[in-house]
Design an enzyme around this catalytic site. Structure first.
Site, PDB file in Angstrom:
ATOM      1  N   TYR A 290      -5.604  11.973   1.202  1.00 47.19           N
ATOM      2  CA  TYR A 290      -6.027  10.329   1.381  1.00 47.19           C
ATOM      3  C   TYR A 290      -6.552   9.311   0.366  1.00 47.19           C
ATOM      4  O   TYR A 290      -5.712   8.282   0.185  1.00 47.19           O
ATOM      5  CB  TYR A 290      -7.033  10.045   2.732  1.00 47.19           C
ATOM      6  CG  TYR A 290      -6.171  10.332   4.063  1.00 47.19           C
ATOM      7  CD1 TYR A 290      -5.142  10.868   4.105  1.00 47.19           C
ATOM      8  CD2 TYR A 290      -7.040  10.067   5.291  1.00 47.19           C
ATOM      9  CE1 TYR A 290      -4.392  11.175   5.343  1.00 47.19           C
ATOM     10  CE2 TYR A 290      -6.549  10.451   6.507  1.00 47.19           C
ATOM     11  CZ  TYR A 290      -5.256  10.790   6.437  1.00 47.19           C
ATOM     12  OH  TYR A 290      -4.592  11.301   7.829  1.00 47.19           O
TER      13      TYR A 290
ATOM     14  N   CYS B 151     -10.558  -3.268  -4.561  1.00 50.05           N
ATOM     15  CA  CYS B 151      -9.482  -4.201  -5.082  1.00 50.05           C
ATOM     16  C   CYS B 151      -9.972  -5.462  -5.490  1.00 50.05           C
ATOM     17  O   CYS B 151      -9.767  -6.136  -6.473  1.00 50.05           O
ATOM     18  CB  CYS B 151      -8.530  -4.739  -3.800  1.00 50.05           C
ATOM     19  SG  CYS B 151      -7.322  -3.080  -3.424  1.00 50.05           S
TER      20      CYS B 151
ATOM     21  N   CYS C  53      -4.073   0.596  -2.438  1.00 50.66           N
ATOM     22  CA  CYS C  53      -3.904  -0.703  -1.536  1.00 50.66           C
ATOM     23  C   CYS C  53      -2.886  -1.357  -2.281  1.00 50.66           C
ATOM     24  O   CYS C  53      -2.576  -1.263  -3.428  1.00 50.66           O
ATOM     25  CB  CYS C  53      -5.266  -1.392  -1.543  1.00 50.66           C
ATOM     26  SG  CYS C  53      -6.689  -0.651  -0.743  1.00 50.66           S
TER      27      CYS C  53
ATOM     28  N   GLU D 131       0.259   5.301   0.552  1.00 51.17           N
ATOM     29  CA  GLU D 131      -0.600   6.112   0.882  1.00 51.17           C
ATOM     30  C   GLU D 131      -0.121   7.848   0.626  1.00 51.17           C
ATOM     31  O   GLU D 131       1.079   7.892  -0.015  1.00 51.17           O
ATOM     32  CB  GLU D 131      -0.776   6.081   2.354  1.00 51.17           C
ATOM     33  CG  GLU D 131      -1.334   4.848   2.786  1.00 51.17           C
ATOM     34  CD  GLU D 131      -1.413   4.938   4.450  1.00 51.17           C
ATOM     35  OE1 GLU D 131      -1.022   5.816   5.149  1.00 51.17           O
ATOM     36  OE2 GLU D 131      -2.026   3.752   4.907  1.00 51.17           O
ATOM     37  N   ASN D 132      -1.142   8.479   0.732  1.00 51.07           N
ATOM     38  CA  ASN D 132      -0.773   9.881   0.289  1.00 51.07           C
ATOM     39  C   ASN D 132      -1.658  10.782   1.072  1.00 51.07           C
ATOM     40  O   ASN D 132      -2.517  10.567   1.712  1.00 51.07           O
ATOM     41  CB  ASN D 132      -1.256  10.154  -1.045  1.00 51.07           C
ATOM     42  CG  ASN D 132      -1.053  11.282  -1.837  1.00 51.07           C
ATOM     43  OD1 ASN D 132      -1.505  12.371  -1.537  1.00 51.07           O
ATOM     44  ND2 ASN D 132      -0.027  11.228  -2.748  1.00 51.07           N
TER      45      ASN D 132
ATOM     46  N   GLU E 217      -3.020  -4.576  -2.978  1.00 53.51           N
ATOM     47  CA  GLU E 217      -3.534  -5.388  -4.062  1.00 53.51           C
ATOM     48  C   GLU E 217      -3.552  -4.788  -5.394  1.00 53.51           C
ATOM     49  O   GLU E 217      -3.330  -5.414  -6.458  1.00 53.51           O
ATOM     50  CB  GLU E 217      -4.871  -5.982  -3.496  1.00 53.51           C
ATOM     51  CG  GLU E 217      -5.016  -6.770  -2.382  1.00 53.51           C
ATOM     52  CD  GLU E 217      -5.241  -5.787  -1.148  1.00 53.51           C
ATOM     53  OE1 GLU E 217      -4.651  -4.695  -1.001  1.00 53.51           O
ATOM     54  OE2 GLU E 217      -5.928  -6.640  -0.103  1.00 53.51           O
TER      55      GLU E 217
ATOM     56  N   CYS F  64     -10.397  -4.702   0.071  1.00 57.59           N
ATOM     57  CA  CYS F  64     -11.374  -3.775   0.007  1.00 57.59           C
ATOM     58  C   CYS F  64     -12.111  -4.017  -1.494  1.00 57.59           C
ATOM     59  O   CYS F  64     -11.809  -4.922  -2.011  1.00 57.59           O
ATOM     60  CB  CYS F  64     -10.898  -2.620   0.253  1.00 57.59           C
ATOM     61  SG  CYS F  64     -10.291  -1.996  -1.260  1.00 57.59           S
TER      62      CYS F  64
ATOM     63  N   ASN G 181       0.837  -1.071  -0.054  1.00 51.83           N
ATOM     64  CA  ASN G 181       0.059  -0.012  -0.018  1.00 51.83           C
ATOM     65  C   ASN G 181       0.819   1.160  -0.013  1.00 51.83           C
ATOM     66  O   ASN G 181       1.984   1.361   0.680  1.00 51.83           O
ATOM     67  CB  ASN G 181      -0.939  -0.183   1.385  1.00 51.83           C
ATOM     68  CG  ASN G 181      -0.402  -0.248   2.489  1.00 51.83           C
ATOM     69  OD1 ASN G 181       0.496  -0.914   2.767  1.00 51.83           O
ATOM     70  ND2 ASN G 181      -0.956   0.480   3.503  1.00 51.83           N
TER      71      ASN G 181
HETATM   72  N1  THU Z   1      -5.128  -1.553   2.731  1.00 50.06           N
HETATM   73  C1  THU Z   1      -4.720  -2.478   1.833  1.00 50.06           C
HETATM   74  O1  THU Z   1      -3.493  -2.001   1.046  1.00 50.06           O
HETATM   75  N2  THU Z   1      -5.110  -3.464   1.574  1.00 50.06           N
HETATM   76  C2  THU Z   1      -6.299  -3.855   1.772  1.00 50.06           C
HETATM   77  O2  THU Z   1      -6.960  -5.106   1.700  1.00 50.06           O
HETATM   78  C3  THU Z   1      -7.205  -3.045   2.905  1.00 50.06           C
HETATM   79  C4  THU Z   1      -6.341  -1.741   3.360  1.00 50.06           C
HETATM   80  C5  THU Z   1      -4.318  -0.372   2.966  1.00 50.06           C
HETATM   81  C6  THU Z   1      -5.037   0.995   2.647  1.00 50.06           C
HETATM   82  C7  THU Z   1      -4.575   2.007   3.625  1.00 50.06           C
HETATM   83  O3  THU Z   1      -3.225   2.342   3.174  1.00 50.06           O
HETATM   84  C8  THU Z   1      -4.255   0.936   4.832  1.00 50.06           C
HETATM   85  O4  THU Z   1      -4.384  -0.143   4.458  1.00 50.06           O
HETATM   86  C9  THU Z   1      -5.378   1.286   5.864  1.00 50.06           C
HETATM   87  O5  THU Z   1      -6.664   1.054   5.381  1.00 50.06           O
END
Ligand code: THU
Length: 157
Positions: free
Chosen positions: A67, A115, A72, A63-64, A74, A112, A61
């Site tokens: 948000y 994904c 993610c 992030e930025n 995946e 999620c 994952n």
């Molecule tokens: N996240 C993922 O990378 N994959 C998932 O299946 C669920 C959530 C990340 C998104 C965010 O960067 C962090 O986990 C918290 O939600």
């Protein structure tokens, strides 16, 4: 009116019960959590995708500060995989995560909705099931396909 039910078969395995390839993918997904960029959530997710020809691609994952612009693990992995190896079919995806304490999560986490929809695209392209393994610290959920994670999916128009 009629009812119908959709059920999803999930196998729960210990690490020792996984195949050698699955163990390798688990190791790579876990390793990928260390390349996660998660300064906001401190939740580090890694994914390893097996493509045909034993090509393995990982993602984490990212992030930025704005948000929703983050991605993610995946989707990082599947978009990278298909952009680098557009001819190679997806075979399997393994997902691992470390929580805010830095430890691998006890209970497997599941992708999620966005994904699931993104991964389904590549399962459809492959024309065959893409196995999914969700990693906990000691237990692993094994699903036969991405579709099983997204019942009643939108898949044609
Ligand atoms: N996240 C993922 O990378 N994959 C998932 O299946 C669920 C959530 C990340 C998104 C965010 O960067 C962090 O986990 C918290 O939600």
């Amino acid at each position: 009116m009629k009812d119908f039910e959709i059920s999803v078969p999930v196998k729960v395995a210990t690490y020792g019960e996984l195949s050698e390839m699955d163990k390798r993918l688990v190791g790579m997904a876990r390793e990928a959590t260390h390349r996660s960029y998660a300064p906001y959530s401190h939740f580090c997710v890694g994914a390893a995708i097996l493509l045909e020809g034993e090509i393995i691609v990982t993602g984490s994952n990212q992030e930025n500060v704005a948000y929703p612009s983050g991605t993610c693990a995946e989707r990082s992995a599947c978009f990278y995989a298909h952009s680098q190896y557009p001819e190679s079919k997806f075979k399997e995806i393994v997902i691992a995560a470390r929580g805010t304490d830095g430890e691998f999560v006890d209970n497997p986490i599941a992708p999620c909705g966005a994904c699931r929809q993104s991964l389904l695209e590549y399962e459809t392209l492959a024309g065959d099931d893409v196995k999914v393994i969700l990693c906990g610290k000691e237990k692993f959920f094994i699903l036969q396909s991405v579709k099983s994670l997204l019942p009643l999916a939108f898949d044609e128009f």
